[in-house]
Design an enzyme around this catalytic site. Structure first.
Site, short mmCIF file in Angstrom:
data_model
loop_
_atom_site.label_atom_id
_atom_site.label_comp_id
_atom_site.label_asym_id
_atom_site.label_seq_id
_atom_site.Cartn_x
_atom_site.Cartn_y
_atom_site.Cartn_z
N GLY A 1 0.88 -1.03 0.04
CA GLY A 1 -0.14 0.08 -0.16
C GLY A 1 0.79 1.25 0.08
N CYS A 2 0.27 2.32 -0.41
CA CYS A 2 1.06 3.53 -0.25
C CYS A 2 1.56 4.12 0.79
CB CYS A 2 0.10 4.70 -1.24
SG CYS A 2 -1.47 4.93 -0.32
N TYR A 3 0.51 4.04 2.00
CA TYR A 3 0.91 4.66 3.34
C TYR A 3 2.10 3.54 3.85
CZ TYR A 3 -2.75 8.18 3.88
OH TYR A 3 -3.50 9.33 3.98
#
Length: 346
Positions: free
Chosen positions: A149-151
């Site tokens: 995921g990006c986070y």
């Protein structure tokens, strides 16, 4: 020439995959999959593709695509990849899944946080968590990649060296993260309307964001002990970018030089992770449009804490760029092939 299929090509991550892959001489996109736009010209949905893409969007027929492609990118909502993948498909084609379906190794944790039943738990253990800076050798041999995921990408890269070296108390980590609105996807939502987002900043999914267990699992693995984090994401009125500011208590007194040496130990040979000079802080504008992650830190001796900072473009290093980075490794190519774009500024 690698033949590539993109299922979910009309979302932001899918569109970025197309933009980056179309610049390469060694790949051919043979399938622009889209559940919502079957039969429509891809360039009518993304006008920046005008005269670059003449193809129409196709349905999500992964069985047919597996017969034609070398690799399939699944830029789709949670649950879809898990419902479509099977042994027959994986025997024919490599899959890079940009959803969360195979990121979390504990199926019970996945089902608790994502509120859906996992459709193919038999492939969870096999799937490689596709953070190349950490799992490079496993990625090279994989046929199923769980693209992070990006986070979690930005959070993990900011914190990893200190977690790995035991310099921070893993039960004191607080992650304050901010994302541009593209991180919420391209679907129509009232909360993402211009008048709702412009001139505004807000926390959301406080104490319940679905990336929390992914970050905890990866940091726990790095540290060799359980990590419990407080993670709060915020929506900010910009198109792209993630900025992470993370805090943790130090386990011993350290100097700037000692901590810098730790970051350099893990990242000095990494093409895409830039450890900034002293007193420079990561900024989203200096990674925009690129696959780079900028990280740095600041020691706060007064509170015995360290502040760890990171910035990425959520659509590139946080999604499409990292997926292509994984593809390069899977096919024995230099990791930065097609990903050398210098960040855009202004």
């Amino acid at each position: 020439m690698m033949k590539v299929g993109i299922i979910g090509s009309t979302g932001y991550a899918g569109g970025e995959l197309a933009r980056l892959l179309l610049q390469r001489e060694d790949t051919e996109i043979i399938w622009y999959g889209s559940k919502s736009y079957v039969g429509q010209k891809y360039a009518s949905i993304y006008q920046n593709m005008f005269q670059f893409v003449e193809a129409e969007c196709k349905e999500d027929n992964i069985e047919e695509l597996a017969e034609q492609a070398d690799v399939i990118f699944m830029a789709t909502p949670q649950g879809l990849c898990a419902s479509l993948v099977n042994e027959n498909i994986l025997s024919k084609v490599k899959i890079i899944d940009l959803s969360a379906d195979f990121r979390i190794k504990d199926v019970g944790v996945y089902e608790q946080w994502y509120k859906i039943k996992h459709a193919s738990p038999q492939f969870i253990e096999e799937a490689v968590y596709g953070l190349p800076e950490i799992n490079r050798e496993a990625v090279k041999k994989a046929r199923l990649i769980a693209n992070p995921g990006c986070y979690p990408t930005c959070s993990f890269l900011s914190i990893y060296p200190l977690a790995k070296e035991g310099l921070i108390d893993m039960n004191t980590i607080i992650i304050d993260a901010k994302s541009g609105t593209s991180g919420a996807g391209r679907g129509a939502k009232v909360d993402n309307l211009y008048c709702e987002v412009n001139e505004n900043m807000k926390a959301y999914a406080v104490g319940s964001h679905r990336h929390t267990p992914e970050i905890e699992e990866q940091l726990s693995k790095a540290a060799g002990k359980a990590a419990a984090i407080s993670f709060t994401p915020h929506l900010v009125p910009m198109n792209r970018g993630i900025l992470v500011t993370a805090y943790a208590s130090l386990t011993k007194t350290v100097s700037y030089e000692e901590v810098k040496a730790v970051y350099d130990k893990y990242y000095s040979k990494e093409y895409f992770v830039r450890v900034l000079d002293k007193d420079m802080v990561p900024q989203t504008r200096f990674v925009e449009g690129s696959n780079f992650a900028d990280v740095n830190f600041k020691i706060d001796p007064r509170t015995n804490r360290i502040i760890m900072m990171g910035a990425i473009d959520n659509v590139v290093k946080g999604a499409a760029g990292q997926a292509i980075q994984n593809m390069n490794l899977m096919f024995g190519l230099p990791e930065n092939t097609g990903l050398k774009q210098i960040p855009m500024f202004p």
